[in-house]
Design an enzyme around this catalytic site. Structure first.
Site: not given
Ligand code: NAD
Ligand code: DAU
Length: 331
Positions: A123-125, A148, A152
């Protein structure tokens, strides 16, 4: 190619599986997912009977079963993670277990079982907040803020160590904030869209001016596919949406698309350690052929429409486990 996708029942993993099966007929996919609160097999309903797809319910921390299941596969793409920042602030331990130890476990399986390639979905985080107008490249230092993102970042360092020490073929993909259909409605965009549909308040953290870079999930899947086929071993690739917006901008857009009043926006206490801005450069992955196809305007409209038209998908989530969690942590 025979690919093990871990975490394939979640948001991005399920889109990736469907993308690969469509784009590369004949590829085989094994989905290994523990089915935590975020895993949902409904996301894979349309391909569940595809003979090239199979599923094993398993924790990535459990080495023995996974070793047996993945015999004969070429590559592991690891999406499995605890992924929600707010949860990591309230309950960090499981983040260390899954995101760090789970990654270690998969790396060990690759090393000892001769899996040819390992791709870590990061992730970019991990770069932390870009507070001074900078844009991070793959060379930028790791500076995570939450349990988190720290978990990562730790996983990324382990993956790099397996490249250096064991000469394993690896890539790391760091993408910005994904959005699209099937995203669990605790994340910002699906929470705000579904709350707005239900005429509930939209809880905007702090001053609402934190900046996220929004990437449509299918463009992310295409980027990961590009790295899978063209990535140079040992290299990290950022995937950016190149669409940085303040949260309040997105909240207002959602309300506009749904024809709802901006009075639904409610400013609430800020997230502890809340990163102000994310910003990454994706010039490196562009050099191996990836281009983004979906504008924020089109992607957001499509996403809002999907949640509007698929209430059955999110209503049961919001009335079940999520509600329990939400009530515990947000009174
Ligand atoms: P998500 O939370 O929607 O899905 C996670 C999945 O992993 C689920 O299906 C869950 O059941 C499975 N899982 C969790 N723990 C597990 C374990 N111990 N063993 C096997 N399976 C397990 O997540 P997402 O948003 O689809 O993110 C997927 C990946 O991409 C993550 O690694 C996250 O860090 C990364 N990522 C997400 C974002 C975003 O914006 N959502 C951005 C950048 C990177
Ligand atoms: O940047 C990539 C990441 O983006 C991934 O690695 C993470 O898995 C994913 O959850 C996401 O993290 P963020 O913290 O950026 O996403 P989130 O959707 O939780 O929040 C996005 C922005 O919105 C953040 O600045 C917090 C704000 N927010 C979020 C929630 C849930 C609110 O203002 N209110 C809310 O209720």
């Amino acid at each position: 190619m025979k690919i093990v996708v871990t975490g394939g029942a979640g948001f991005i993993g399920s889109h990736f599986i469907k993308y690969i099966l469509k784009k590369h007929p004949g590829y085989k996919i094994l989905n290994v997912d523990k089915l935590t609160y975020a895993g949902n097999l409904e996301n894979l309903e349309e391909i569940k009977d595809n003979p090239d797809y199979s599923f094993v319910k398993e924790d990535i921390c459990n080495r023995k079963t996974i070793e047996n299941a993945i015999s004969g596969y070429d590559v592991i793409v690891n999406f499995a993670a605890e992924s929600h920042v707010d949860r990591s602030i309230n309950e960090p331990e499981v983040f260390l277990k899954t995101d760090v130890f789970g990654t270690f476990n998969l790396l060990e399986i690759c090393r000892t079982r001769g899996i040819k390639k390992y791709i870590q979905i990061s992730t970019d985080e991990v770069y932390g907040s870009a507070d001074y107008g900078e844009t991070f490249t793959e060379e930028s230092r790791l500076n995570p803020s939450s349990p988190y993102s720290a978990s990562k970042a730790a996983a990324d360092l382990l993956v790099l160590s397996y490249y250096k020490t064991y000469k394993m073929s690896i890539n790391i993909v760091r993408s910005s904030n994904n959005y699209g259909p099937n995203q669990y409605p605790e994340k910002f965009i699906p929470l705000f869209v579904t709350n707005a549909i239900e005429d509930k308040k939209l809880p905007l953290y702090g001053d609402g001016r934190n900046v996220r870079d929004w990437l449509f999930v299918m463009d992310n899947c295409a980027g990961i596919d590009t790295v899978l086929h063209k990535g140079v071993s040992g290299e990290i690739y950022n995937i950016a949406g190149e669409s940085e917006r303040e949260n309040i901008f997105i909240a207002k857009k959602i309300l506009k698309y749904l024809g709802k009043s901006e009075e639904l926006i409610q400013f609430v206490n800020d997230r502890p350690g809340h990163d102000r801005r994310y910003s990454i450069s994706c010039e490196k992955i562009k050099r191996i052929g990836w281009r983004q196809k979906t504008s924020l305007e089109d992607g957001l409209r499509l996403t809002v429409e999907w949640y509007r038209d698929n209430r059955q998908w999110w209503e049961k989530i919001k009335s079940g486990e999520f509600l329990k969690y939400y009530k515990t942590h947000y009174k």
